[in-house]
Design a protein around this motif. Structure first.
Motif, short mmCIF file in Angstrom:
data_model
loop_
_atom_site.label_atom_id
_atom_site.label_comp_id
_atom_site.label_asym_id
_atom_site.label_seq_id
_atom_site.Cartn_x
_atom_site.Cartn_y
_atom_site.Cartn_z
N ALA A 75 3.99 -10.91 -37.04
CA ALA A 75 4.58 -12.07 -37.71
C ALA A 75 4.99 -13.11 -36.67
CB ALA A 75 5.78 -11.64 -38.56
N ASP A 76 4.23 -13.15 -35.58
CA ASP A 76 4.50 -14.14 -34.53
C ASP A 76 3.65 -15.37 -34.79
OD1 ASP A 76 5.91 -14.81 -32.13
OD2 ASP A 76 4.02 -14.67 -31.06
N GLU A 77 3.81 -15.92 -35.95
CA GLU A 77 2.96 -17.03 -36.38
C GLU A 77 3.24 -18.26 -35.53
OE1 GLU A 77 3.79 -18.76 -40.29
OE2 GLU A 77 1.63 -18.69 -40.65
N GLY A 78 2.40 -18.47 -34.50
CA GLY A 78 2.70 -19.55 -33.57
C GLY A 78 1.61 -20.58 -33.45
N GLU A 79 0.47 -20.35 -34.09
CA GLU A 79 -0.63 -21.30 -33.96
C GLU A 79 -0.21 -22.65 -34.56
OE1 GLU A 79 -3.64 -20.59 -32.43
OE2 GLU A 79 -3.97 -22.74 -32.64
N PRO A 80 -0.30 -23.71 -33.77
CA PRO A 80 0.09 -25.02 -34.30
C PRO A 80 -0.63 -25.32 -35.63
CG PRO A 80 -0.27 -25.18 -31.96
CD PRO A 80 -0.71 -23.80 -32.36
N GLY A 81 0.13 -25.72 -36.60
CA GLY A 81 -0.47 -26.03 -37.90
C GLY A 81 -0.51 -24.87 -38.86
N THR A 82 0.00 -23.72 -38.43
CA THR A 82 -0.01 -22.54 -39.32
C THR A 82 1.42 -22.22 -39.73
OG1 THR A 82 -1.83 -21.74 -37.98
CG2 THR A 82 -0.94 -20.23 -39.60
N GLY A 270 -8.58 -23.91 -32.62
CA GLY A 270 -9.75 -23.94 -33.48
C GLY A 270 -10.69 -25.08 -33.15
N HIS A 271 -11.51 -25.42 -34.14
CA HIS A 271 -12.55 -26.44 -33.93
C HIS A 271 -12.24 -27.71 -34.68
CE1 HIS A 271 -15.52 -23.60 -32.14
NE2 HIS A 271 -14.77 -22.73 -32.79
N GLY A 291 -7.27 -19.04 -39.04
CA GLY A 291 -6.12 -18.22 -39.36
C GLY A 291 -5.29 -18.87 -40.46
N GLY A 292 -5.74 -20.02 -40.93
CA GLY A 292 -5.06 -20.67 -42.04
C GLY A 292 -4.80 -22.15 -41.81
N SER A 293 -4.77 -22.55 -40.55
CA SER A 293 -4.39 -23.93 -40.27
C SER A 293 -5.52 -24.90 -40.58
CB SER A 293 -3.99 -24.07 -38.80
OG SER A 293 -3.87 -25.44 -38.46
N VAL A 306 -4.70 -36.48 -29.86
CA VAL A 306 -4.75 -35.15 -30.47
C VAL A 306 -5.10 -34.11 -29.41
CG1 VAL A 306 -6.02 -33.68 -32.10
CG2 VAL A 306 -5.29 -35.98 -32.80
N LEU A 307 -6.19 -34.38 -28.68
CA LEU A 307 -6.63 -33.43 -27.66
C LEU A 307 -5.57 -33.28 -26.57
CD1 LEU A 307 -8.76 -31.55 -26.46
CD2 LEU A 307 -9.86 -33.54 -25.41
N HIS A 308 -4.99 -34.41 -26.19
CA HIS A 308 -3.96 -34.38 -25.14
C HIS A 308 -2.79 -33.48 -25.56
CE1 HIS A 308 -0.83 -35.96 -22.40
NE2 HIS A 308 -1.86 -36.20 -21.60
N ASP A 309 -2.39 -33.60 -26.81
CA ASP A 309 -1.30 -32.76 -27.31
C ASP A 309 -1.67 -31.28 -27.24
OD1 ASP A 309 0.26 -34.91 -27.76
OD2 ASP A 309 0.40 -34.67 -29.94
N TYR A 310 -2.88 -30.96 -27.70
CA TYR A 310 -3.31 -29.56 -27.68
C TYR A 310 -3.31 -29.02 -26.26
CZ TYR A 310 -5.02 -30.13 -32.51
OH TYR A 310 -5.12 -30.34 -33.85
N LEU A 311 -3.85 -29.82 -25.34
CA LEU A 311 -3.96 -29.34 -23.96
C LEU A 311 -2.59 -29.20 -23.30
CD1 LEU A 311 -7.11 -31.32 -22.77
CD2 LEU A 311 -6.95 -28.88 -23.33
N GLU A 312 -1.68 -30.11 -23.65
CA GLU A 312 -0.30 -29.96 -23.16
C GLU A 312 0.29 -28.65 -23.66
OE1 GLU A 312 2.05 -33.33 -24.38
OE2 GLU A 312 2.23 -34.03 -22.31
#
Lengths: 388, 597
Positions: A75-82, A270-271, A291-293, A306-312
């Motif tokens: 239950a370590d739901e940590g994926e951004p957007g999930t 994800g993609h 995973g749901g996001s 968007v990409l910059h945020d993900y990479l940060e």
């Protein structure tokens, strides 16, 4: 929401006549091998994102010869957007407990643990209360299984199963070398089933309703339904249980704001799918799994940002132990900044793409291996936005 | 029980190896070298640097060869296109994060990352420079160890060394992602934490992130200063390892060449720590017998047993941090290095008519904790700092190279006298169990009038590389003045490496074991595996060094400390008797309680 999306109600459905505890009691009267066969037959794959067949995971662990085994609910739901597990934990925790106990019965485990994301500590009080009742209920009915809660401390990487075990054991949350896999040596080096919150609920429900009803949903490669966390540029963000295998254009029709430019499927790791590919993209294991996001971006959004945020995010959340991930993430982040500022030529993006190919096959765990997903899909589809 | 054999192919060559073997080990058997950085023969597998990745046919991911066990039918490629690209990328990534100012680095020419970069001919850097300025993150607080994070590649060998081998955990991993680094409790400087200065981390650091604080320039300055009389002492374990840094194979003794080289470097006198090792045995042996008498005859409740050796400054600092309640168990004897300094600037200075303030005492040590030890405030009994500079075996090798001395061609020379005579008992101080063996050779003879009952004086039960060794010797037919020891079974224990020391201390503290005498050396293998010894180190290398030490012992004319004629002389002329007034002033010390973090 338009009607062509097939809404399902399995996860959150409350059956007044049969409680999760009752489902559990009924299920543990069946032979364990039969339960495994049902799960395999149902086609259920892990809902955390990786999609390993749940029935097989249980079978492998059942076949291990060990006095001590564990069931762990991730239950370590940590994926951004999930944010779907949060809702499940809040609304139908007993179904999670039942799934864990069924698993314990099947594999021969006496203890289960819920590894609850640190940021979800606000759920803890209620969850613990429900859990105490459920544990008491199991004791009363003679089911020899106890569930405990362990709280995480906020590192994204602890959602990676072997890092999660390390964290539970009180060490730094760093992924382990594999093999051995958790079914052989997981928590405390004992055979362990680790399943996502949602997966465990589906196991409960498959035991309750039989594999047929589940199997009837979805496609050949992506059986059943799935809970989606819809966010971004949508008028109706939230949690939706939908059939798997839907084309992305139908999803966008249902959830977009009419100006959808891209959808990030599967969270930061994800993609990114651009508008021109909506028609050819299936959400499921045969297409792009998630995973749901589902993050929806309209034309006002800068894909560079968007990409910059993900990479940060990845640069910060890499555990830091392996070279490809620790240094690779920093290079990708600083690299797009350098291209943006004109300090490196646009062709440097291709060097970075080659680097993601190395990260994908040489990083120690799924975190570093998947950073190339958003990077390549955004660079390939929105190259001009990155450069100019 | 024999294990199953697993059949696999590496680079299309078939091989069968025992199950559990890693791809790295299997490839080695076929003479394919796979590069590694985080892997070390003394440590558990980490699999985090990833330079050892190889291709396994049919697998989605490359496998870390150090961390992946072989499986039946596996087909491995160690140098495929995929592997080469990935490996080169990984080396480039490490270099992007590494302060590659190689020409200015103390480890220049001895750096595993530099070697790998050279092997792959990494030219212009593809990736962006991520190095943080060294000046801001260098820790020079410790007199023994310099830590420079700008050179760190996060392989965590030092962390595993500090935790697994030494049980100290002064170093740990902090933060994550781009902020991940190797640090200490609350990021305090090394000299403020539980670091014992053992330097084992230095021996295993693949780069220049952890090095000894070097005093080469200071020693050259002393040698060039005409108003200074510079004497040098050499520890037992230096003579069996120095050659490794000068092109000579592991396990070859270079005692005579080392003496010749030191004379050529310009030291006024080349003397031997072995002399004070023998002196240590006289003092420590007498201290043990005295403690036993007080305990057994006088029933003195203040007497603390087991007595523990005090030669190893890393071990002493460990005990001061971790087991302050057992400080009274430590022998009050100074280490041989410090006994030498105190005697050199008093007795010896008088003898050769040199003023103590004009004398510089330099030590050549297999150790970096000795650099800390010589700066301890207790170590100024001559009225000056007793030992001025401590050089590691490695630093001496550098000086010999700088002086243009062709070490291999040197003719053997002898130590100067006095303070240059030694015995086999002193030489074996360099190996785990050696102090115990030397002490038993002398104490047994004092008490019974006979030699220890072992062939060739070789007390085999106290030798070898087991982490903790135990032995008992029954004392029979004693001289009348030692009648209280008649029939006593003397129980001894030996540990090397601080993780083993901790295990032994727990047994002592819980009362589970009742020993009379314990020898502890802070480093694996004893001083021969010290933090100042040539790099690399491994169980195999340490075994060869130990063999060299014991063969040196066998070749010595005198093999018992109490028979060292110069030791007899110093008692006659100067000290009086062991544990006497002068000894107390110059050769004994006390300890302090330190914090546990």
């Amino acid at each position: 929401m338009e009607n062509n999306l097939k809404k399902v109600d399995i996860i959150f459905e409350i059956d007044e006549k049969q409680s999760p505890l009752a489902i559990l009691e009924k299920t543990v009267k069946r032979p364990a091998d039969e339960i495994i066969l049902d799960l395999i037959d149902s086609g259920l794959k892990g809902r955390g994102g990786a999609g390993f067949p749940t029935g097989l995971k249980w079978k492998f662990t059942r076949n291990e010869d060990s006095e001590v085994k564990y069931v762990i609910c991730n239950a370590d739901e940590g994926e951004p957007g999930t944010f779907k597990d949060r809702e499940i934990i809040d609304r139908v925790p007993e179904k999670i407990f039942a799934g864990m106990a069924i698993c314990g019965f099947v594999i021969g485990a006496k203890e289960g643990y819920i590894y609850l994301r640190g940021e979800y500590n606000f759920l803890l009080k209620n969850l613990q209360k429900k859990l105490d009742e459920f544990n008491a209920g199991m004791k009363k009915t003679g089911i020899d299984f106890t569930i405990y809660i362990k709280s995480g401390s906020g590192a994204y990487v602890c959602g990676e199963e072997s890092a999660l075990f390390e964290s539970m054991e009180g060490k730094r949350g760093e992924p382990r070398n594999k093999p051995p896999y958790p079914t052989v040596a997981g928590y405390n080096s004992k055979p362990t089933v680790i399943n996502n919150v949602e997966t465990l609920v589906y196991t409960t429900m498959i035991c309750h309703m039989g594999p047929e009803r589940f199997k009837a949903l979805g496609t050949k490669d992506s059986r059943g339904s799935k809970v989606f966390s819809v966010s971004g540029d949508t008028p109706i963000s939230g949690i939706y249980e939908l059939e798997l295998g839907m084309p992305l254009n139908e999803f966008v029709d249902g959830f977009g704001d009419g100006d959808t430019k891209a959808v990030q499927v599967g969270g930061a790791s994800g993609h990114c799918v651009p508008r021109k590919k909506f028609n050819d993209t299936i959400i499921g294991f045969e297409g792009i799994p998630t995973g749901g996001s589902m993050m929806i971006f309209n034309s006002s959004r800068s894909m560079y940002n968007v990409l910059h945020d993900y990479l940060e995010f990845f640069t910060e959340e890499s555990c830091g132990q392996c070279t490809p991930c620790r240094v690779g993430c920093q290079q990708l982040l600083k690299g797009i900044e350098a291209v943006k500022r004109g300090e490196r030529p646009p062709a440097y993006l291709d060097d970075l793409k080659k680097l993601t190919a190395t990260m994908k096959i040489a990083a120690k765990c799924g975190l570093g291996q998947s950073v190339g997903n958003p990077f390549n899909s955004i660079i390939d589809n929105f190259r001009e936005e990155i450069i100019y | 029980m024999s294990k199953y054999l697993v059949n696999l192919k590496i680079n299309n060559m078939p091989i069968a190896v025992e199950e559990g073997t890693t791809i790295l080990e299997a490839a080695k058997k076929l003479n394919f070298r796979i590069p590694t950085l985080c892997n070390h023969p003394d440590l558990t597998v980490a699999g985090n640097c990833r330079v050892c990745v190889v291709e396994v046919k049919g697998a989605r991911l490359l496998a870390a060869a150090c961390a992946t066990p072989v499986s039946e039918g596996m087909e491995v490629l160690t140098n495929s296109e995929k592997v080469r690209i990935a490996r080169k990328h990984i080396v480039e990534l490490l270099l992007a994060e590494h302060n590659a100012d190689c020409t200015k680095c103390f480890k220049n020419g001895h750096c595993e990352l530099q070697d790998l970069s050279g092997e792959y001919r990494i030219g212009d850097h593809v990736f962006l420079d991520l190095v943080k300025p060294s000046s801001k993150i260098q820790d020079i607080s410790s007199p023994s160890i310099v830590k420079d994070d700008s050179k760190c590649i996060r392989c965590q060998r030092c962390v595993r060394t500090c935790t697994e081998l030494q049980g100290v955990s002064a170093l740990g991993v902090v933060n994550k992602g781009d902020h991940q680094r190797i640090s200490t409790f609350l990021n305090k400087p090394l000299h403020e934490v539980v670091c014992t200065n053992c330097g084992q981390c230095i021996n295993r650091c693949p780069t220049g992130a952890l090095t000894e604080r070097n005093y080469i320039e200071e020693v050259w300055n002393a040698l060039y200063n005409p108003s200074k009389f510079v004497v040098v002492q050499t520890a037992p374990a230096t003579r069996i390892a120095l050659g490794e840094d000068l092109g000579i194979q592991v396990g070859e003794r270079v005692t005579g060449k080392m003496v010749a080289a030191l004379k050529k470097l310009g030291f006024n006198k080349v003397l031997d720590t072995d002399f004070t090792a023998d002196l240590t045995i006289m003092e420590e042996g007498t201290e043990l017998l005295t403690r036993l008498k007080k305990a057994l005859v006088d029933k003195d409740e203040k007497v603390v047993l087991p007595m523990m050796t005090s030669c190893s400054p890393g071990w002493i600092k460990f005990q001061e941090h971790m087991y302050p309640e057992l400080l009274d168990n430590l022998s009050t004897c100074k280490s041989p290095q410090q006994m030498f300094g105190a005697v050199a600037k008093t007795y010896y200075a008088d003898k050769i008519n040199i003023k103590a303030q004009d004398m510089i005492v330099v030590s050549i040590m297999p150790c970096v904790a000795k650099k800390f030890e010589c700066e301890r405030p207790e170590m100024r009994d001559s009225g000056y700092q007793d030992v001025d500079y401590v050089l590691t075996t490695r630093e001496l090798a550098m000086m010999i190279k700088q002086a243009g001395i062709d070490f291999d061609k040197l003719e053997d020379e002898h130590y100067d006298s006095i303070l240059g005579e030694s015995t086999g008992a002193a030489v074996i101080f360099g190996a785990t169990g050696g102090v115990m063996e030397a002490a038993l050779r002398t104490a047994y003879e004092i008490v019974t009038g006979r030699e220890v009952p072992f062939t060739n004086l070789n007390i085999k039960p106290v030798r070898g590389m087991e982490g903790i060794k135990e032995a008992s010797i029954k004392i029979k037919s004693v001289k009348p003045e030692w009648s209280f020891l008649e029939g006593v079974e003397l129980n001894v224990a030996i540990a090397h490496g601080l993780a083993n020391a901790r295990k032994l201390m727990e047994k002592v503290r819980s009362g589970e074991a009742s020993y009379h005498f314990i020898e502890i050396m802070g480093c694996p293998g004893g001083c021969l595996g010290g933090g100042g010894q040539p790099i690399p180190t491994s169980p195999e290398i340490r075994k060869k060094r130990a063999e060299a030490i014991y063969s040196e012992d066998l070749e010595m004319v005198i093999r018992k400390s109490h028979e060292n004629p110069e030791v007899a002389e110093i008692y006659r002329e100067f000290l009086g008797e062991p544990l006497g007034h002068k000894s107390h002033d110059l050769l004994h010390t006390h300890y302090k309680v330190r914090k546990r973090y």
